[in-house]
Design a protein around this motif. Structure first.
Motif, PDB file in Angstrom:
ATOM      1  N   ALA A 103       0.823  -1.210   0.000  1.00 35.99           N
ATOM      2  CA  ALA A 103       0.000   0.000   0.000  1.00 35.99           C
ATOM      3  C   ALA A 103       0.861   1.266   0.000  1.00 35.99           C
ATOM      4  CB  ALA A 103      -0.929  -0.002   1.211  1.00 35.99           C
ATOM      5  N   VAL A 104       1.963   1.240   0.762  1.00 35.76           N
ATOM      6  CA  VAL A 104       2.859   2.398   0.830  1.00 35.76           C
ATOM      7  C   VAL A 104       3.453   2.705  -0.540  1.00 35.76           C
ATOM      8  CG1 VAL A 104       5.084   3.175   1.749  1.00 35.76           C
ATOM      9  CG2 VAL A 104       3.403   2.157   3.275  1.00 35.76           C
ATOM     10  N   ILE A 105       3.696   1.663  -1.329  1.00 36.44           N
ATOM     11  CA  ILE A 105       4.249   1.849  -2.670  1.00 36.44           C
ATOM     12  C   ILE A 105       3.146   2.135  -3.688  1.00 36.44           C
ATOM     13  CG2 ILE A 105       5.521   0.734  -4.546  1.00 36.44           C
ATOM     14  CD1 ILE A 105       6.925  -0.952  -2.355  1.00 36.44           C
ATOM     15  N   ALA A 106       2.068   1.354  -3.632  1.00 43.78           N
ATOM     16  CA  ALA A 106       1.063   1.361  -4.698  1.00 43.78           C
ATOM     17  C   ALA A 106       0.206   2.625  -4.712  1.00 43.78           C
ATOM     18  CB  ALA A 106       0.162   0.137  -4.555  1.00 43.78           C
ATOM     19  N   ILE A 107      -0.234   3.112  -3.554  1.00 48.91           N
ATOM     20  CA  ILE A 107      -1.158   4.252  -3.536  1.00 48.91           C
ATOM     21  C   ILE A 107      -0.493   5.536  -4.040  1.00 48.91           C
ATOM     22  CG2 ILE A 107      -2.571   5.720  -2.049  1.00 48.91           C
ATOM     23  CD1 ILE A 107      -3.242   3.223  -0.416  1.00 48.91           C
ATOM     24  N   PRO A 108       0.706   5.909  -3.541  1.00 45.53           N
ATOM     25  CA  PRO A 108       1.354   7.099  -4.130  1.00 45.53           C
ATOM     26  C   PRO A 108       1.654   6.937  -5.621  1.00 45.53           C
ATOM     27  CG  PRO A 108       2.367   6.533  -2.028  1.00 45.53           C
ATOM     28  CD  PRO A 108       1.463   5.401  -2.380  1.00 45.53           C
ATOM     29  N   LEU A 109       2.104   5.714  -6.016  1.00 43.50           N
ATOM     30  CA  LEU A 109       2.396   5.480  -7.432  1.00 43.50           C
ATOM     31  C   LEU A 109       1.124   5.581  -8.272  1.00 43.50           C
ATOM     32  CD1 LEU A 109       4.378   4.688  -9.649  1.00 43.50           C
ATOM     33  CD2 LEU A 109       3.953   2.288  -9.079  1.00 43.50           C
ATOM     34  N   GLY A 110       0.009   5.033  -7.758  1.00 37.89           N
ATOM     35  CA  GLY A 110      -1.258   5.110  -8.476  1.00 37.89           C
ATOM     36  C   GLY A 110      -1.749   6.543  -8.612  1.00 37.89           C
TER      37      GLY A 110
ATOM     38  N   VAL B  65     -12.216  23.695 -10.277  1.00 30.69           N
ATOM     39  CA  VAL B  65     -12.201  24.462  -9.022  1.00 30.69           C
ATOM     40  C   VAL B  65     -10.774  24.594  -8.505  1.00 30.69           C
ATOM     41  CG1 VAL B  65     -12.880  24.402  -6.598  1.00 30.69           C
ATOM     42  CG2 VAL B  65     -14.561  23.895  -8.358  1.00 30.69           C
ATOM     43  N   SER B  66     -10.037  23.484  -8.557  1.00 32.10           N
ATOM     44  CA  SER B  66      -8.644  23.506  -8.103  1.00 32.10           C
ATOM     45  C   SER B  66      -7.801  24.467  -8.939  1.00 32.10           C
ATOM     46  CB  SER B  66      -8.058  22.092  -8.172  1.00 32.10           C
ATOM     47  OG  SER B  66      -6.716  22.084  -7.749  1.00 32.10           O
ATOM     48  N   LYS B  67      -8.061  24.477 -10.259  1.00 32.91           N
ATOM     49  CA  LYS B  67      -7.309  25.377 -11.132  1.00 32.91           C
ATOM     50  C   LYS B  67      -7.654  26.833 -10.853  1.00 32.91           C
ATOM     51  CE  LYS B  67      -6.847  22.103 -14.969  1.00 32.91           C
ATOM     52  NZ  LYS B  67      -7.235  21.792 -16.378  1.00 32.91           N
ATOM     53  N   VAL B  68      -8.933  27.102 -10.635  1.00 31.51           N
ATOM     54  CA  VAL B  68      -9.362  28.474 -10.355  1.00 31.51           C
ATOM     55  C   VAL B  68      -8.732  28.974  -9.056  1.00 31.51           C
ATOM     56  CG1 VAL B  68     -11.352  29.904  -9.726  1.00 31.51           C
ATOM     57  CG2 VAL B  68     -11.521  28.306 -11.652  1.00 31.51           C
ATOM     58  N   LEU B  69      -8.697  28.104  -8.050  1.00 30.18           N
ATOM     59  CA  LEU B  69      -8.117  28.494  -6.762  1.00 30.18           C
ATOM     60  C   LEU B  69      -6.593  28.444  -6.767  1.00 30.18           C
ATOM     61  CD1 LEU B  69     -10.561  26.607  -4.343  1.00 30.18           C
ATOM     62  CD2 LEU B  69     -10.544  29.032  -4.919  1.00 30.18           C
ATOM     63  N   ARG B  70      -6.024  27.899  -7.862  1.00 31.48           N
ATOM     64  CA  ARG B  70      -4.577  27.778  -7.985  1.00 31.48           C
ATOM     65  C   ARG B  70      -3.961  27.063  -6.787  1.00 31.48           C
ATOM     66  NH1 ARG B  70      -2.811  33.737 -10.478  1.00 31.48           N
ATOM     67  NH2 ARG B  70      -4.094  33.584 -12.383  1.00 31.48           N
TER      68      ARG B  70
ATOM     69  N   PRO C 244      -1.772  24.590  -4.657  1.00 35.83           N
ATOM     70  CA  PRO C 244      -0.483  23.908  -4.833  1.00 35.83           C
ATOM     71  C   PRO C 244      -0.697  22.406  -5.035  1.00 35.83           C
ATOM     72  CG  PRO C 244      -0.443  25.376  -2.922  1.00 35.83           C
ATOM     73  CD  PRO C 244      -1.871  25.288  -3.379  1.00 35.83           C
ATOM     74  N   THR C 245       0.296  21.736  -5.585  1.00 36.49           N
ATOM     75  CA  THR C 245       0.151  20.318  -5.921  1.00 36.49           C
ATOM     76  C   THR C 245      -0.225  19.475  -4.707  1.00 36.49           C
ATOM     77  OG1 THR C 245       1.798  20.540  -7.686  1.00 36.49           O
ATOM     78  CG2 THR C 245       1.317  18.314  -6.901  1.00 36.49           C
ATOM     79  N   PHE C 246       0.478  19.682  -3.609  1.00 36.17           N
ATOM     80  CA  PHE C 246       0.193  18.886  -2.415  1.00 36.17           C
ATOM     81  C   PHE C 246      -1.217  19.148  -1.904  1.00 36.17           C
ATOM     82  CE2 PHE C 246       0.201  18.282   2.221  1.00 36.17           C
ATOM     83  CZ  PHE C 246       0.581  16.941   2.290  1.00 36.17           C
ATOM     84  N   THR C 247      -1.626  20.408  -1.888  1.00 40.16           N
ATOM     85  CA  THR C 247      -2.974  20.757  -1.435  1.00 40.16           C
ATOM     86  C   THR C 247      -4.028  20.200  -2.391  1.00 40.16           C
ATOM     87  OG1 THR C 247      -2.093  22.812  -0.496  1.00 40.16           O
ATOM     88  CG2 THR C 247      -4.483  22.657  -0.749  1.00 40.16           C
ATOM     89  N   HIS C 248      -3.735  20.262  -3.677  1.00 39.03           N
ATOM     90  CA  HIS C 248      -4.642  19.695  -4.691  1.00 39.03           C
ATOM     91  C   HIS C 248      -4.866  18.199  -4.445  1.00 39.03           C
ATOM     92  CE1 HIS C 248      -6.413  18.707  -8.559  1.00 39.03           C
ATOM     93  NE2 HIS C 248      -5.431  17.838  -8.774  1.00 39.03           N
TER      94      HIS C 248
ATOM     95  N   ILE D 283      -8.548  17.592  -3.087  1.00 40.21           N
ATOM     96  CA  ILE D 283      -9.362  17.228  -4.245  1.00 40.21           C
ATOM     97  C   ILE D 283      -9.190  15.757  -4.631  1.00 40.21           C
ATOM     98  CG2 ILE D 283      -9.874  17.729  -6.657  1.00 40.21           C
ATOM     99  CD1 ILE D 283     -10.613  20.022  -4.810  1.00 40.21           C
ATOM    100  N   VAL D 284      -7.953  15.360  -4.875  1.00 43.80           N
ATOM    101  CA  VAL D 284      -7.682  14.042  -5.449  1.00 43.80           C
ATOM    102  C   VAL D 284      -8.043  12.917  -4.486  1.00 43.80           C
ATOM    103  CG1 VAL D 284      -5.875  12.502  -6.306  1.00 43.80           C
ATOM    104  CG2 VAL D 284      -5.909  14.909  -7.003  1.00 43.80           C
ATOM    105  N   LEU D 285      -7.501  12.962  -3.273  1.00 48.53           N
ATOM    106  CA  LEU D 285      -7.725  11.859  -2.327  1.00 48.53           C
ATOM    107  C   LEU D 285      -9.202  11.680  -1.968  1.00 48.53           C
ATOM    108  CD1 LEU D 285      -4.661  11.952   0.106  1.00 48.53           C
ATOM    109  CD2 LEU D 285      -5.298  10.154  -1.504  1.00 48.53           C
ATOM    110  N   PRO D 286      -9.912  12.750  -1.542  1.00 52.17           N
ATOM    111  CA  PRO D 286     -11.334  12.542  -1.203  1.00 52.17           C
ATOM    112  C   PRO D 286     -12.149  12.006  -2.367  1.00 52.17           C
ATOM    113  CG  PRO D 286     -10.567  14.659  -0.376  1.00 52.17           C
ATOM    114  CD  PRO D 286      -9.483  14.137  -1.255  1.00 52.17           C
ATOM    115  N   ALA D 287     -11.876  12.464  -3.578  1.00 52.55           N
ATOM    116  CA  ALA D 287     -12.675  12.041  -4.729  1.00 52.55           C
ATOM    117  C   ALA D 287     -12.372  10.611  -5.166  1.00 52.55           C
ATOM    118  CB  ALA D 287     -12.433  12.995  -5.896  1.00 52.55           C
ATOM    119  N   SER D 288     -11.146  10.155  -4.938  1.00 47.49           N
ATOM    120  CA  SER D 288     -10.748   8.832  -5.429  1.00 47.49           C
ATOM    121  C   SER D 288     -10.747   7.757  -4.344  1.00 47.49           C
ATOM    122  CB  SER D 288      -9.355   8.908  -6.070  1.00 47.49           C
ATOM    123  OG  SER D 288      -8.405   9.429  -5.163  1.00 47.49           O
TER     124      SER D 288
END
Length: 332
Positions: free
Chosen positions: A137-144, A228-233, A235-239, A243-248
Motif C-alpha cells: 500500500a505504501v508503494i502502490a497508492i502514491p504510485l497510483g 475548481v482547483s485550477k481556479v483556486l490555484r 499547490p500540488t500537495f494541497t490539490h 481534491i484528489v484523495l477525497p474524490a478517489s
C-alpha cells in the motif's frame, strides 16, 4: 365524522405497524436465516460427499471429523503453552537460586524453542500478510496517484504493470528467495529470511490491484472539481490532499480490498514453499506427515483460511464505509 377519522387513523397506524414488522422480518431473514440455510445445505452435501470418497489416508473428512480436529488442535495449543510456562518458570527459579549464591551472576532467560502450534501459526500468517499488504500500500497508492495525475507516466508504466500483474507467486518466490539470501546477511537478524521472503512475495503480488484502481480513481475525477482547483490555484500537495484523495477514495479502497484478498491467497502458497511458520507451512507439513488425521487437519486449516479471508475483507469494508463519501461503493 370524528369516529370515521379516528377509525381511519387506527387502520393507517395498524397498516404502518404491519409494514414495519414485515420489513424488519424480511431484513432478519435475509441477514440470518438465509445464510444459515445455505450453510446447512453445504454441510449436508459435504457430509454426503465425504463419506463416499476414499483416499490413501482413509475416508475424506466430513464436518464431524473437522470439528474433532479443531478440538485436538486447541488441546495441543494449551499443552504447548503449559510446556512454555514451565520452561520459563524453571529458568526463573534457577536464576533466583544462582543470584542468591552470587549476586553478581548475569541472569539470562532463554527463549522457548518448542514447536509452533496451529494458533501460533495463524498469528504468524496474520502478521506476515498485514506487513506485506502495508508495504504494498505504501508503494502502490502514491504510485497510483502519480499515474492518475500524469498521462505520460501512466503510458510509460502501464505496460509493465499489465505484464507483471498476472505473474504467479510461485514464479516470484524463487527470485525473491535468492535476492533475500544474497542481500539479507546478518549474525543477529531482526526477522527470519523465510518471513522476509513471504512478506516480499505477498507485496509483489498484491501491489497491482491497488496501483490500477488508484490510478483509475484519480484519472476519473469529475472535471468540475479539477476546474475548481485550477481556479483556486491550489499547490500540488494541497490539490492532492483536498481534491484528489477525497474524490478517489472509493476506487482506492476497492483496490485495497482486492489486494488484501490476493495477499491472503498468495501468502499460503508462499509459506508452503518458503517454510515460513504460518498456515501454509501447517498445510504442507500435514500433507507430508500423511497420518490418518492429516486430511481432517488440512481441512480445518482450509476452513480457517477461508474464514480469516472473509474477516479481513469485512474489516476493509467497514474501514471503507468510515472514510468514504460514497457509501454505495461499500455495500458489497
Amino acid at each position: 365524522m370524528s369516529l370515521a377519522t379516528a377509525s381511519l387513523r387506527r387502520l393507517t397506524n395498524t397498516e404502518q405497524g404491519n409494514n414495519i414488522f414485515k420489513n424488519t422480518l424480511s431484513k432478519v431473514t435475509s441477514a440470518m436465516l438465509l445464510p444459515i440455510i445455505g450453510i446447512s445445505i453445504f454441510l449436508f452435501f459435504w457430509s454426503l460427499a465425504a463419506s463416499s470418497i476414499d483416499t490413501s489416508l482413509g475416508t475424506f473428512p466430513g464436518p464431524k471429523a473437522v470439528v474433532t480436529q479443531f478440538s485436538a488442535l486447541y488441546s495441543e495449543h494449551v499443552a504447548e503453552r503449559e510446556k512454555a510456562d514451565a520452561f520459563y518458570d524453571r529458568q526463573v527459579k534457577r536464576n533466583e537460586a544462582k543470584l542468591a549464591k552470587n549476586p553478581d551472576y548475569d541472569a539470562k532467560i532463554r527463549a522457548y524453542t518448542g514447536k509452533e502450534t496451529f494458533f501460533d501459526q495463524i498469528i504468524t500468517s496474520l502478521i506476515t500478510v498485514t506487513c506485506g499488504f502495508l508495504l504494498a500500500a505504501v508503494i502502490a497508492i502514491p504510485l497510483g496517484i502519480w499515474m492518475g495525475l500524469s498521462k505520460r507516466l501512466n503510458s510509460a508504466l502501464n505496460p509493465m504493470i499489465q505484464i507483471f500483474k498476472p505473474v504467479s507467486p510461485l514464479a516470484w518466490l524463487p527470485l525473491v528467495t535468492m535476492v533475500v539470501s544474497a542481500l539479507y546477511i546478518s549474525d543477529d537478524p531482526l526477522v527470519s529470511k523465510s518471513f522476509l521472503t513471504s512478506l516480499i512475495t505477498v507485496s509483489l503480488c498484491s501491489l497491482w490491484p491497488m496501483v490500477i484502481n488508484t490510478a483509475i480513481g484519480v484519472s476519473s475525477i469529475d472535471s468540475d472539481l479539477l476546474n475548481v482547483s485550477k481556479v483556486l490555484r491550489l499547490p500540488t500537495f494541497t490539490h492532492i490532499k483536498k481534491i484528489v484523495l477525497p474524490a478517489s477514495i472509493p476506487m482506492i479502497f476497492t483496490g485495497m480490498r482486492l489486494s488484501f484478498g490476493v495477499a491472503w491467497m498468495v501468502l499460503i502458497a508462499a509459506e508452503m514453499l518458503a517454510q515460513n511458520p504460518g498456515l501454509g507451512k501447517f498445510v504442507w507439513d500435514e500433507f507430508q506427515n500423511g497420518s490418518s488425521d492429516s486430511l481432517a487437519r488440512i481441512m480445518s486449516a482450509v476452513i480457517v483460511i477461508g474464514f480469516i479471508g472473509f474477516l479481513l475483507d469485512q474489516i476493509m469494508l467497514q474501514l471503507q464505509r468510515k472514510v468514504s463519501w460514497d457509501k454505495s461503493s461499500a455495500n458489497v
